[in-house]
Write a protein that holds these residues in place. Structure first.
Motif, short mmCIF file in Angstrom:
data_model
loop_
_atom_site.label_atom_id
_atom_site.label_comp_id
_atom_site.label_asym_id
_atom_site.label_seq_id
_atom_site.Cartn_x
_atom_site.Cartn_y
_atom_site.Cartn_z
N ILE A 97 35.46 33.19 27.61
CA ILE A 97 34.14 33.28 26.99
C ILE A 97 33.57 34.69 27.03
CG2 ILE A 97 31.74 32.50 27.13
CD1 ILE A 97 32.81 29.77 28.05
N PRO A 98 33.47 35.35 28.20
CA PRO A 98 32.90 36.70 28.18
C PRO A 98 33.82 37.74 27.53
CG PRO A 98 33.68 36.17 30.38
CD PRO A 98 33.79 34.92 29.57
N LEU A 99 35.11 37.40 27.38
CA LEU A 99 36.04 38.36 26.79
C LEU A 99 35.90 38.45 25.27
CD1 LEU A 99 39.30 37.65 28.85
CD2 LEU A 99 37.26 38.97 29.46
N LYS A 100 35.21 37.47 24.67
CA LYS A 100 35.07 37.48 23.22
C LYS A 100 34.19 38.63 22.74
CE LYS A 100 31.05 34.42 22.71
NZ LYS A 100 30.57 33.18 22.06
N TYR A 101 33.46 39.25 23.65
CA TYR A 101 32.59 40.37 23.26
C TYR A 101 33.35 41.70 23.25
CZ TYR A 101 29.02 36.87 24.19
OH TYR A 101 28.26 35.73 24.18
N GLY A 102 34.65 41.68 23.55
CA GLY A 102 35.46 42.89 23.46
C GLY A 102 35.16 43.95 24.50
N PRO A 103 35.06 43.59 25.79
CA PRO A 103 34.79 44.62 26.82
C PRO A 103 35.94 45.63 26.89
CG PRO A 103 35.49 42.57 27.86
CD PRO A 103 35.28 42.26 26.41
N ARG A 104 35.60 46.85 27.28
CA ARG A 104 36.63 47.89 27.39
C ARG A 104 37.51 47.70 28.61
NH1 ARG A 104 31.95 50.83 25.57
NH2 ARG A 104 32.30 51.64 23.46
N LYS A 105 36.94 47.15 29.68
CA LYS A 105 37.70 46.90 30.90
C LYS A 105 37.33 45.53 31.46
CE LYS A 105 38.29 51.71 32.37
NZ LYS A 105 38.10 52.68 33.50
N VAL A 106 38.33 44.87 32.05
CA VAL A 106 38.12 43.54 32.65
C VAL A 106 38.79 43.52 34.02
CG1 VAL A 106 38.54 41.07 32.46
CG2 VAL A 106 38.07 42.43 30.40
N VAL A 107 38.08 43.01 35.01
CA VAL A 107 38.63 42.85 36.35
C VAL A 107 38.45 41.40 36.78
CG1 VAL A 107 38.44 43.48 38.79
CG2 VAL A 107 38.23 45.25 37.04
N PHE A 108 39.54 40.77 37.18
CA PHE A 108 39.48 39.42 37.73
C PHE A 108 39.60 39.51 39.25
CE2 PHE A 108 41.63 37.79 33.63
CZ PHE A 108 40.40 37.70 33.00
N VAL A 109 38.67 38.89 39.94
CA VAL A 109 38.67 38.86 41.40
C VAL A 109 38.91 37.42 41.83
CG1 VAL A 109 37.38 39.38 43.50
CG2 VAL A 109 37.03 40.78 41.45
N GLY A 110 39.95 37.20 42.61
CA GLY A 110 40.24 35.84 43.04
C GLY A 110 41.48 35.79 43.90
N ASP A 111 41.90 34.58 44.22
CA ASP A 111 43.06 34.39 45.09
C ASP A 111 43.82 33.15 44.63
OD1 ASP A 111 44.94 34.10 47.03
OD2 ASP A 111 43.57 34.30 48.72
N PRO A 112 44.97 33.32 43.97
CA PRO A 112 45.74 32.17 43.50
C PRO A 112 46.34 31.34 44.63
CG PRO A 112 46.98 34.20 43.20
CD PRO A 112 45.61 34.60 43.63
N LYS A 113 46.24 31.84 45.85
CA LYS A 113 46.73 31.08 47.00
C LYS A 113 45.68 30.11 47.52
CE LYS A 113 50.75 33.20 47.46
NZ LYS A 113 52.04 32.48 47.39
N GLN A 114 44.48 30.21 47.00
CA GLN A 114 43.41 29.32 47.45
C GLN A 114 43.17 28.23 46.40
OE1 GLN A 114 39.92 31.31 49.00
NE2 GLN A 114 41.13 32.95 49.91
N LEU A 115 41.95 27.71 46.32
CA LEU A 115 41.66 26.57 45.45
C LEU A 115 41.87 26.90 43.97
CD1 LEU A 115 38.44 25.18 47.14
CD2 LEU A 115 40.74 24.23 47.28
N ARG A 116 42.48 25.97 43.26
CA ARG A 116 42.61 26.08 41.81
C ARG A 116 41.36 25.45 41.16
NH1 ARG A 116 48.07 24.07 39.42
NH2 ARG A 116 47.90 25.89 38.07
N PRO A 117 41.22 25.53 39.85
CA PRO A 117 40.09 24.87 39.19
C PRO A 117 40.05 23.38 39.49
CG PRO A 117 41.16 26.39 37.68
CD PRO A 117 42.02 26.33 38.91
#
Length: 207
Positions: free
Chosen positions: A111-131
């Motif tokens: 959703i927020p990527l549809k505005y075409g940001p110049r840079k994107v950073v995802f902060v998270g941990d795939p070893k923890q809870l999934r959606p």
């Protein structure tokens, strides 16, 4: 004999309310466009307010391009004008940071990527809870995979924060060996002597 029509009064009242609502929405869009930092949920980034703000940027870019085109036409008559006439609007968000990105389903993260940001950073941990998914069918179809996890499996560049500040060192050692190949370390502020449980005296425990 006054000629007063209640229906006309209602229509006029509704028109005033719409005008006031439009003015409030425009003022809110102004606030968004002037803000250096906008905090929102992923769904909130797709709200009418953000969409209106992005639409205004697009309109402003089109108007600027039209003005430059007109100026170039005037330049052919001897008026100096800029050669640039791009109608590409600047992005609503230059920089997008998605926190807990490993706990969000992919469509929400987009959703927020549809505005075409110049840079994107995802902060998270795939070893923890999934959606969290309530549908077993969706889970079977891998709807619970986050965009963070997809990029992680694809060996996309990432930075691991290898120092933790919350757990007791003994707990951290178990977690580190089990999930992080022994790479997780404990900060000096979490030394065992600082986190040791206080010993209660017999007098205090009896009370």
């Amino acid at each position: 004999g006054t000629g007063f029509d209640p229906d006309d009064a209602i229509v006029a009242s509704l028109a005033v309310e719409r005008l006031a609502g439009s003015s409030r929405r425009a003022a809110c869009v102004d606030v968004v466009l002037r803000s250096e930092v906008v905090c929102a949920t992923l769904s909130g980034a797709g709200s009418a307010l953000c969409v209106d703000a992005a639409r205004r940027l697009s309109c402003e870019a089109l108007e600027a391009a039209a003005a430059k085109k007109h100026a170039r036409a005037a330049g052919s008559l001897g008026v100096k004008a800029s050669s640039s006439s791009s109608a590409t609007p600047k992005p609503l968000f230059d920089f997008v940071v998605v926190d807990e990105a490993a706990q969000a389903v992919e469509p929400s993260t987009l959703i927020p990527l549809k505005y075409g940001p110049r840079k994107v950073v995802f902060v998270g941990d795939p070893k923890q809870l999934r959606p969290t998914l309530l549908s077993l069918e969706a889970k079977d179809r891998n709807y619970g995979q986050s965009l963070f996890e997809r990029l992680w499996h694809a060996k996309h560049a990432y930075v691991m924060l290898a120092t933790q500040y919350r757990m007791h060192p003994a707990i951290c050692r178990v977690v580190s060996r089990t999930f992080y190949a022994g790479l997780l370390a404990t900060a000096a502020s979490c030394r065992e002597e600082r986190l040791a449980r206080p010993v209660l005296s017999s007098s205090s425990s009896s009370s």
